[in-house]
Design a protein around this motif. Structure first.
Motif, PDB file in Angstrom:
ATOM      1  N   PHE A  22      -5.816  16.523  -7.347  1.00  0.00           N
ATOM      2  CA  PHE A  22      -4.611  16.450  -6.393  1.00  0.00           C
ATOM      3  C   PHE A  22      -3.892  15.566  -6.951  1.00  0.00           C
ATOM      4  N   GLY A  23      -4.285  14.105  -7.039  1.00  0.00           N
ATOM      5  CA  GLY A  23      -3.480  13.112  -7.522  1.00  0.00           C
ATOM      6  C   GLY A  23      -2.768  13.353  -8.878  1.00  0.00           C
ATOM      7  N   ILE A  24      -3.151  14.024  -9.611  1.00  0.00           N
ATOM      8  CA  ILE A  24      -2.257  14.474 -10.881  1.00  0.00           C
ATOM      9  C   ILE A  24      -1.433  15.275 -10.413  1.00  0.00           C
ATOM     10  N   MET A  25      -1.641  16.471  -9.429  1.00  0.00           N
ATOM     11  CA  MET A  25      -0.591  17.282  -9.084  1.00  0.00           C
ATOM     12  C   MET A  25       0.547  16.418  -8.476  1.00  0.00           C
ATOM     13  N   SER A  26       0.232  15.398  -7.632  1.00  0.00           N
ATOM     14  CA  SER A  26       0.931  14.612  -6.748  1.00  0.00           C
ATOM     15  C   SER A  26       1.970  13.875  -7.713  1.00  0.00           C
ATOM     16  N   TRP A  54       0.740  -1.380   0.102  1.00  0.00           N
ATOM     17  CA  TRP A  54       0.070   0.063  -0.209  1.00  0.00           C
ATOM     18  C   TRP A  54       0.914   1.260   0.040  1.00  0.00           C
ATOM     19  N   ASP A  55       1.914   1.234   0.812  1.00  0.00           N
ATOM     20  CA  ASP A  55       2.881   2.364   1.049  1.00  0.00           C
ATOM     21  C   ASP A  55       3.692   2.764  -0.321  1.00  0.00           C
ATOM     22  N   LYS A  56       3.648   1.805  -1.207  1.00  0.00           N
ATOM     23  CA  LYS A  56       4.395   2.082  -2.592  1.00  0.00           C
ATOM     24  C   LYS A  56       3.337   2.731  -3.676  1.00  0.00           C
ATOM     25  N   MET A  57       1.969   2.608  -3.141  1.00  0.00           N
ATOM     26  CA  MET A  57       1.085   2.935  -4.495  1.00  0.00           C
ATOM     27  C   MET A  57       0.990   4.397  -4.844  1.00  0.00           C
ATOM     28  N   PRO A  58       1.336   4.671  -6.078  1.00  0.00           N
ATOM     29  CA  PRO A  58       1.201   6.094  -6.546  1.00  0.00           C
ATOM     30  C   PRO A  58       0.029   6.879  -5.963  1.00  0.00           C
ATOM     31  N   TYR A  76       4.761  11.851   1.444  1.00  0.00           N
ATOM     32  CA  TYR A  76       4.009  10.900   0.834  1.00  0.00           C
ATOM     33  C   TYR A  76       2.734  10.677   1.754  1.00  0.00           C
ATOM     34  N   LYS A  77       3.138   9.944   2.988  1.00  0.00           N
ATOM     35  CA  LYS A  77       2.101   9.630   3.850  1.00  0.00           C
ATOM     36  C   LYS A  77       1.100  10.561   4.384  1.00  0.00           C
ATOM     37  N   TRP A 113       3.465  20.052  -1.784  1.00  0.00           N
ATOM     38  CA  TRP A 113       3.602  20.285  -3.314  1.00  0.00           C
ATOM     39  C   TRP A 113       4.756  21.466  -3.163  1.00  0.00           C
ATOM     40  N   THR A 114       4.425  22.545  -2.350  1.00  0.00           N
ATOM     41  CA  THR A 114       5.346  23.522  -2.434  1.00  0.00           C
ATOM     42  C   THR A 114       6.742  23.203  -1.986  1.00  0.00           C
TER      43      THR A 114
END
Lengths: 552, 205
Positions: A271-275, A198-202, A289-290, A342-343
């Motif tokens: 937001f997902g696209i931004m990340s 789970w913690d490597k899922m984009p 990430y978390k 993001w900043t």
């Protein structure tokens, strides 16, 4: 492999053997089950509706160039504002962000060959064209005129046939959304490559998880509201008819229980696209990430308990105003966490100012403006003053245009090479960005002033004192309309004759970049194995401009 | 993000040791997810009903009372059918297709009796959909539930129809059987809530 022991249904595996090697152009007009093809179907379909909805906006802004209703009939203006809102939400942002990017990217990002239920997926898409036809067709019956919220009693007394078509259209789109959500949740829970914990899922997939849960829980409530409205209009019930014992406020609750979460449906995938876009083009691991995963889930949860802030002027009791003001202010916190992350990702990065990155940075700025006006509106005392003025219009266009549309553009510039195997033209992309940025701010920034001065929204005529500012807005809208032209030229030209894209033109680390551009049917010859996290840029002592794998 | 530095030669995701083009069957999980959404649909109807109940001085209002005996019999039939359908599931787990057909057939018959009872109630109540807000709620809620019972009967008949093919359902492979059963239990649970809201609460006043 754990997956190999799961039951295999005979009817599904039988379909696996006889695929063509690539799809032809006419396959895009058929009931095809390939998630990538369905994703592109969603994107093209929704972009057509974006143009339709945009055209409606241009006609409205032309009308508003002068105070009097001298260009179109005010009833037509009402129909246009209703359908502009409806189309931009249910015909453009939701299907493009969730259906388009979600379908194209989720299986590729988690290393799956398709979605869990490919035929259900195709069905979900094909519910949308009839929904779109119903909306467009409703104009032959005067068009629904009660606003995209369709509050009774107004929606019970204006253009009954068109209003019924509007209801059916939204019920169809909602069904599509529920089926899509079931598919996304099952796909992400069950079909990640075994090497992806789970913690490597984009982060885009995490955003889609939050989006899907939210759509699954809120859409059915809207469906009930609209079914009851349909019965009130056509079959003589009186749920929302106060003179017969009904209660209009119940409709508002049912409507906003969906439609407030709907704003998160329209922004969480963005937001997902931004990340995804920001770390790739800043050549840095994502910051927190978390925290971003957690904030998506918190938005999903708290987002279910803020809907009454749309109803502060509906005779809402004081305790409710208090409760929902506080919950609204709380839901701004996880959004702030993302903006901060993001900043911080950009900070010290080796930023490539590609068109995708420019739109992402543009989003960051625009969304902060929209977020701040949102916090003011979420506070009951301010909202009671500002309700139904242009301040509200300014706010939601900053988050929906400055947020969602900028993000969709960023996503298109980023993944167009993967979808089509061709690069978009960068100089044209930058022209598009600059025109969009200028147009959006010229259109929507002055609306804050109009709102604070008390100009009501949703009316074809206005007091002459507002003329000058309205003319600025209209000029901005024309620039926005014009800004689509370089984009359209770019997409059409590049799709046919653009520079060929390699498998990984941006040197990105998520799994969709490990296959060809465009990906083959069933995505990989052999499924990839995860050897690094999705955002491990420069982690092995390399310069930020490199990815860890030196040859990527 | 605690990934150890990756040697360059390993970094490009390598081929998976097991290549697997098979499409797995996640229909049970998918159905459960969908039922979460469905229950919110009924939840919205329940909420509407309860808000009106709190607003009205008498709920149900005068002249639109409900009767208890027939719905109570109907409830017993529907709740028992949930046990009957389970025997069908037990049968197929032992590979007994004839048993599956018998129990699922009986469940379908009980479902039809329930719908017939519902139709009889509609015909004898003496008021219709548009009489007042209570009648609106009553017909929409029971009608919407009845629609779900009807879909459940179709699913059960579909299972029986498919079970005619030898080997279509076996002790190891019977996802379709399980899905019809889960859906039937769901429809049953919704009815119990409906029964309490519409009928039992009316008599507690």
């Amino acid at each position: 492999m754990a997956q190999a022991q799961l039951p295999v249904s005979g009817e599904f595996s039988a379909a696996g053997g006889h695929h063509p090697t690539a799809w032809k152009w006419y396959d895009y007009f058929t009931f095809n089950v390939d998630h990538k093809l369905i994703g592109i179907q969603y994107l093209v379909f929704s972009f057509v509706f974006y143009l339709v909805g945009g055209l409606m906006a241009v006609v409205m802004r032309t009308e508003l160039y002068t105070p009097d209703a001298d260009v179109i009939d005010p009833n037509l203006y009402n129909a246009l504002l209703t359908n502009h809102g409806t189309i931009m939400i249910f015909g453009w942002v939701v299907p493009a962000a969730i259906g388009g990017f979600g379908n194209f990217l989720v299986p590729l990002m988690i290393g799956a060959r398709d979605m869990a239920f490919p035929r259900l997926n195709a069905l979900a898409f094909w519910l949308l064209p009839p929904a779109g036809l119903l909306l467009v067709g409703s104009f032959f019956f005067g068009g629904a005129q009660a606003g995209w919220t369709s509050y009774p009693p107004l929606s019970l007394i204006t253009a009954n046939t068109a209003q019924s078509m509007w209801c059916l259209s939204i019920i169809l789109a909602g069904t599509s959304s529920i089926l899509g959500s079931v598919n996304f949740i099952v796909t992400m829970v069950k079909m990640r490559v075994p090497s992806m914990p789970w913690d490597k899922m984009p982060l885009f997939c995490w955003a889609m998880m939050a989006t899907s849960i939210l759509a699954l829980l809120s859409t059915p409530v809207l469906a009930i509201g609209l079914i009851l409205l349909l019965f009130d209009i056509n079959f003589g019930t009186s749920f929302f008819k106060p003179d017969a014992g009904g209660n209009v406020i119940i409709y508002q609750h049912l409507f906003w229980f969906y439609s407030h979460p709907a704003v998160y449906l329209m922004i969480l995938p963005i937001f997902g696209i931004m990340s995804e876009v920001i770390p790739v083009h800043a050549r840095k691991p994502i910051f927190g990430y978390k925290a971003i995963v957690g904030s998506s889930m918190v938005i999903c949860f708290i987002g279910l308990f803020v809907w009454v802030h749309h109803m502060f002027t509906s005779g809402t009791p004081p305790w409710m105003r208090m409760f929902f003001t506080i919950s609204t202010l709380i839901v701004a916190v996880p959004t702030g966490v993302k903006i901060f992350s993001w900043t911080a990702t950009l900070w010290g990065g080796k930023i490539r100012y590609t068109s995708a990155m420019l739109f992402a940075i543009g989003l960051l700025i625009m969304f902060v403006v929209g977020g701040l006006s949102g916090v003011t509106l979420g506070t009951a005392p301010v909202d009671i003053h500002m309700h139904d003025t242009y301040y509200v219009v300014a706010h939601f266009h900053y988050v929906l245009f400055g947020g969602s549309v900028f993000g969709l553009y960023a996503g298109i510039y980023h993944w167009f090479p993967k979808m089509t195997g061709r690069m978009l033209n960068e100089p044209l992309g930058k022209v598009h960005f600059i025109l969009t940025l200028i147009g959006a701010n010229l259109t929507f920034l002055p609306m804050h002033v109009l709102g604070t001065q008390g100009m009501p929204r949703r009316v074809a005529m206005y007091d002459p004192q507002f003329t000058q500012i309205n003319q600025i807005c209209t000029i901005g809208a024309f620039i926005l309309a014009f800004s689509v032209i370089p984009f359209l030229v770019n997409v059409i030209w590049s799709w046919g004759w653009g520079e060929k894209a390699s498998g990984n033109p941006w040197r990105a680390l998520t799994l969709e970049w490990t296959t060809d551009s465009p990906p083959m049917i069933e995505n990989w010859h052999r499924l990839p194995v995860l050897t690094h996290g999705p955002y491990d840029y420069g982690l092995a002592g390399h310069a930020p401009s490199e990815t860890t794998p030196s040859h990527v | 993000m605690t990934t150890a530095p990756t040697p360059p030669e390993l970094a490009m995701p390598a081929a998976s040791p097991v290549d697997d083009h098979a499409h797995h069957d996640f229909r049970l999980f998918g159905l459960l997810t969908f039922l979460v959404s469905e229950s919110l649909m009924f939840g919205a109807l329940f909420a509407v009903f309860l808000i009106f109940r709190a607003e009205f001085p008498a709920w149900p209002p005068e002249d639109t009372e409900v009767e208890l005996l027939l719905p109570a019999i109907n409830t017993v039939i529907l709740v028992s059918s949930s046990f009957v359908i389970h025997y069908g599931d037990v049968a197929i787990k032992k590979g007994n297709v004839a048993g599956l057909q018998k129990w699922y057939g009986l469940t379908a018959v009980m479902g039809v009796i329930f719908l017939a009872g519902q139709a009889y109630e509609y015909a004898t109540l003496g008021y219709g959909l548009t009489t007042n807000v209570f009648a609106n709620c009553f017909y929409i809620m029971t009608g919407f539930h009845g629609l779900h019972v009807f879909v459940g009967i179709l699913l059960i008949l579909g299972v029986i129809w498919r079970s005619r093919l030898p080997g279509h359902y076996t002790a190891a492979k019977h996802t379709g059987v399980a899905m019809a059963e889960i859906y039937w239990h769901f429809v049953d649970i919704i009815w119990i809530v409906l029964f309490v809201l519409i009928y039992v609460l009316a008599f507690l006043n």
